[in-house]
Design a protein around this motif. Sequence first.
Motif, PDB file in Angstrom:
ATOM      1  N   UNK A  39       0.853  -1.184   0.000  1.00  0.00           N
ATOM      2  CA  UNK A  39       0.000   0.000   0.000  1.00  0.00           C
ATOM      3  C   UNK A  39       0.892   1.239   0.000  1.00  0.00           C
ATOM      4  N   UNK A  40       0.975   1.920  -1.150  1.00  0.00           N
ATOM      5  CA  UNK A  40       1.765   3.140  -1.265  1.00  0.00           C
ATOM      6  C   UNK A  40       1.033   4.301  -0.616  1.00  0.00           C
ATOM      7  N   UNK A  41      -0.267   4.407  -0.885  1.00  0.00           N
ATOM      8  CA  UNK A  41      -1.102   5.408  -0.228  1.00  0.00           C
ATOM      9  C   UNK A  41      -2.443   4.764   0.100  1.00  0.00           C
ATOM     10  N   UNK A  51     -13.306  14.175  -6.632  1.00  0.00           N
ATOM     11  CA  UNK A  51     -11.885  14.138  -6.958  1.00  0.00           C
ATOM     12  C   UNK A  51     -11.074  13.550  -5.816  1.00  0.00           C
ATOM     13  N   UNK A  52     -10.197  12.608  -6.146  1.00  0.00           N
ATOM     14  CA  UNK A  52      -9.234  12.062  -5.179  1.00  0.00           C
ATOM     15  C   UNK A  52      -7.867  12.596  -5.553  1.00  0.00           C
ATOM     16  N   UNK A  53      -7.255  13.348  -4.641  1.00  0.00           N
ATOM     17  CA  UNK A  53      -5.922  13.887  -4.854  1.00  0.00           C
ATOM     18  C   UNK A  53      -4.936  13.159  -3.947  1.00  0.00           C
ATOM     19  N   UNK A  54      -3.970  12.494  -4.543  1.00  0.00           N
ATOM     20  CA  UNK A  54      -2.976  11.758  -3.776  1.00  0.00           C
ATOM     21  C   UNK A  54      -1.857  12.697  -3.325  1.00  0.00           C
ATOM     22  N   UNK A  55      -1.036  12.220  -2.402  1.00  0.00           N
ATOM     23  CA  UNK A  55       0.047  13.039  -1.864  1.00  0.00           C
ATOM     24  C   UNK A  55       1.113  13.329  -2.906  1.00  0.00           C
ATOM     25  N   UNK A  56       1.267  12.416  -3.865  1.00  0.00           N
ATOM     26  CA  UNK A  56       2.276  12.600  -4.916  1.00  0.00           C
ATOM     27  C   UNK A  56       1.795  11.930  -6.195  1.00  0.00           C
ATOM     28  N   UNK A 128      -1.415   1.337  -5.058  1.00  0.00           N
ATOM     29  CA  UNK A 128      -0.876   0.044  -4.655  1.00  0.00           C
ATOM     30  C   UNK A 128       0.319  -0.319  -5.519  1.00  0.00           C
ATOM     31  N   UNK A 129       1.113  -1.271  -5.022  1.00  0.00           N
ATOM     32  CA  UNK A 129       2.289  -1.727  -5.761  1.00  0.00           C
ATOM     33  C   UNK A 129       2.421  -3.233  -5.562  1.00  0.00           C
TER      34      UNK A 129
END
Length: 232
Positions: A39-41, A51-56, A128-129
């Motif tokens: 789980x990256x975020x 809207x979903x805004x991720x940290x990066x 995810x990764x």
Amino acid sequence: HPKPRHELGCRYREGVRMTAASQFFALLLANQAVVPVTVVEALDSNGGSATRTFAATPTNGDLIVLIAASTGSGTITAPAGGFTNGPSVNNGGTRPVALFWKVASGESGASYTVGGTGVTPVTYGAILRGQNATPVGNSGSNTGASVSSLAMSSSALSITSGSYVLGLLVASGTTSARAFSNSFTIAPTIFNSGRFFACSRLYASGGASENTTASWTTARNVSGLLVEIKAV
């Protein structure tokens, strides 16, 4: 001319050694632990908007998962940028829930907006990764009328080792004291007066029969969706 017996024996013994080595490596690979999805975020929202805004900005190869719902009547549509439609549920035309996913490739930013026909959805999302090349595994959905709890899937799911399972439930009105069973974690933030709540769980090992039941205090009409993201 027939080969000398000692040559046949040598080849036979080599064959045994090769077979044993092949069996050894096959057993070694079979016993290797599956590396769970990373789980990256974490699954979250941004103030209850579409809207979903991720940290990066997502890194190339990472999996972007968006799951959205609406209290209205209509259809939720995928965001722009090459997202694939995943599982969805629509309770007689009202309270739709839908999942969309995309493998990041040259992303231009960290914000993604889910659309709708007749509805403005609330969007949750995770990065995810380590996902499978075909990331979406088993899924299930469920609906209920005037209830204070609901199994997110109408039937239990068979979950493979290393999978990340996420879900989203939408209620017809506000409610409180929300919780999920079976070690599912409720999403960090809840918006829109308690009508939407999401959950997730990372499975270090597989489960033959898995589900989670959401519960709350005030009876409501609800729709729920539960989806597995598989590991490599």
